[in-house]
Design a protein around this motif. Structure first.
Motif, PDB file in Angstrom:
ATOM      1  N   GLU A  13       0.826  -1.201   0.000  1.00  0.00           N
ATOM      2  CA  GLU A  13       0.000   0.000   0.000  1.00  0.00           C
ATOM      3  C   GLU A  13       0.863   1.256   0.000  1.00  0.00           C
ATOM      4  N   GLU A  14       1.938   1.250   0.778  1.00  0.00           N
ATOM      5  CA  GLU A  14       2.843   2.398   0.821  1.00  0.00           C
ATOM      6  C   GLU A  14       3.510   2.617  -0.536  1.00  0.00           C
ATOM      7  N   LYS A  15       3.920   1.514  -1.168  1.00  0.00           N
ATOM      8  CA  LYS A  15       4.535   1.625  -2.499  1.00  0.00           C
ATOM      9  C   LYS A  15       3.547   2.185  -3.515  1.00  0.00           C
ATOM     10  N   MET A  16       2.306   1.731  -3.445  1.00  0.00           N
ATOM     11  CA  MET A  16       1.277   2.227  -4.359  1.00  0.00           C
ATOM     12  C   MET A  16       1.040   3.713  -4.145  1.00  0.00           C
ATOM     13  N   LEU A  17       0.992   4.157  -2.896  1.00  0.00           N
ATOM     14  CA  LEU A  17       0.801   5.575  -2.610  1.00  0.00           C
ATOM     15  C   LEU A  17       1.967   6.403  -3.135  1.00  0.00           C
ATOM     16  N   GLN A  18       3.181   5.881  -2.988  1.00  0.00           N
ATOM     17  CA  GLN A  18       4.353   6.583  -3.514  1.00  0.00           C
ATOM     18  C   GLN A  18       4.278   6.701  -5.038  1.00  0.00           C
ATOM     19  N   LEU A  19       3.858   5.625  -5.698  1.00  0.00           N
ATOM     20  CA  LEU A  19       3.732   5.655  -7.159  1.00  0.00           C
ATOM     21  C   LEU A  19       2.665   6.653  -7.597  1.00  0.00           C
ATOM     22  N   ILE A  20       1.572   6.685  -6.857  1.00  0.00           N
ATOM     23  CA  ILE A  20       0.507   7.640  -7.185  1.00  0.00           C
ATOM     24  C   ILE A  20       1.032   9.065  -7.038  1.00  0.00           C
ATOM     25  N   ASP A  21       1.759   9.326  -5.942  1.00  0.00           N
ATOM     26  CA  ASP A  21       2.337  10.660  -5.744  1.00  0.00           C
ATOM     27  C   ASP A  21       3.286  11.021  -6.879  1.00  0.00           C
ATOM     28  N   LYS A  22       4.128  10.058  -7.269  1.00  0.00           N
ATOM     29  CA  LYS A  22       5.086  10.321  -8.343  1.00  0.00           C
ATOM     30  C   LYS A  22       4.381  10.551  -9.666  1.00  0.00           C
ATOM     31  N   SER A  23       3.338   9.778  -9.948  1.00  0.00           N
ATOM     32  CA  SER A  23       2.642   9.952 -11.229  1.00  0.00           C
ATOM     33  C   SER A  23       1.942  11.310 -11.264  1.00  0.00           C
ATOM     34  N   GLY A  24       1.414  11.756 -10.118  1.00  0.00           N
ATOM     35  CA  GLY A  24       0.812  13.085 -10.058  1.00  0.00           C
ATOM     36  C   GLY A  24       1.832  14.172 -10.316  1.00  0.00           C
ATOM     37  N   GLU A  25       3.004  14.004  -9.752  1.00  0.00           N
ATOM     38  CA  GLU A  25       4.087  14.968  -9.960  1.00  0.00           C
ATOM     39  C   GLU A  25       4.516  14.973 -11.425  1.00  0.00           C
ATOM     40  N   VAL A  26       4.603  13.787 -12.016  1.00  0.00           N
ATOM     41  CA  VAL A  26       4.977  13.685 -13.428  1.00  0.00           C
ATOM     42  C   VAL A  26       3.940  14.398 -14.301  1.00  0.00           C
ATOM     43  N   MET A  27       2.668  14.194 -14.003  1.00  0.00           N
ATOM     44  CA  MET A  27       1.616  14.845 -14.780  1.00  0.00           C
ATOM     45  C   MET A  27       1.700  16.367 -14.632  1.00  0.00           C
ATOM     46  N   ARG A  28       1.958  16.833 -13.409  1.00  0.00           N
ATOM     47  CA  ARG A  28       2.078  18.271 -13.178  1.00  0.00           C
ATOM     48  C   ARG A  28       3.261  18.840 -13.961  1.00  0.00           C
ATOM     49  N   LEU A  29       4.378  18.118 -13.928  1.00  0.00           N
ATOM     50  CA  LEU A  29       5.567  18.583 -14.646  1.00  0.00           C
ATOM     51  C   LEU A  29       5.345  18.566 -16.159  1.00  0.00           C
ATOM     52  N   LYS A  30       4.649  17.555 -16.655  1.00  0.00           N
ATOM     53  CA  LYS A  30       4.352  17.512 -18.093  1.00  0.00           C
ATOM     54  C   LYS A  30       3.482  18.694 -18.498  1.00  0.00           C
ATOM     55  N   ALA A  31       2.517  19.025 -17.667  1.00  0.00           N
ATOM     56  CA  ALA A  31       1.650  20.173 -17.965  1.00  0.00           C
ATOM     57  C   ALA A  31       2.467  21.460 -17.963  1.00  0.00           C
ATOM     58  N   GLU A  32       3.389  21.563 -17.016  1.00  0.00           N
ATOM     59  CA  GLU A  32       4.234  22.756 -16.942  1.00  0.00           C
ATOM     60  C   GLU A  32       5.141  22.859 -18.169  1.00  0.00           C
TER      61      GLU A  32
END
Length: 97
Positions: A13-32
């Motif tokens: 569960e912790e690994k999944m949450l970390q991946l979700i956080d990273k994917s959100g950051e990646v999406m934000r950076l792609k938008a930027e």
């Protein structure tokens, strides 16, 4: 044994949450990055039009004409970008199905 299983589930569960956080950051950076590319393209378009206008004229520049050319060039660039995005979307859809 049950305790070990709970620990493994918790770690997953912790690994999944970390991946979700990273994917959100990646999406934000792609938008930027996309926004920055659009701003760069806009500045390049303005510079190109201004250089074309200034090349042959030293003192007489029709600013309304230059502004219209900048606007038209932006519109062409925007339409080209939309076309590329649609083509990319079509490719992704055909690859997906």
């Amino acid at each position: 044994n049950e305790k070990e299983l709970q620990d493994v589930v918790k770690q997953q569960e912790e690994k999944m949450l970390q991946l979700i956080d990273k994917s959100g950051e990646v999406m934000r950076l792609k938008a930027e990055v996309s926004e920055l590319k659009r701003l760069l393209q806009r500045a390049e378009t303005e510079a190109k039009v201004l250089w074309e206008e200034m090349r042959g004229k030293e003192h007489q520049v029709d600013t309304a004409y230059v502004q219209e050319r900048v606007m038209l060039r932006r519109e062409v660039d925007k339409l080209r970008l939309l076309l590329v995005e649609k083509e990319d979307e079509n490719i992704r859809l055909t690859d997906k199905y």
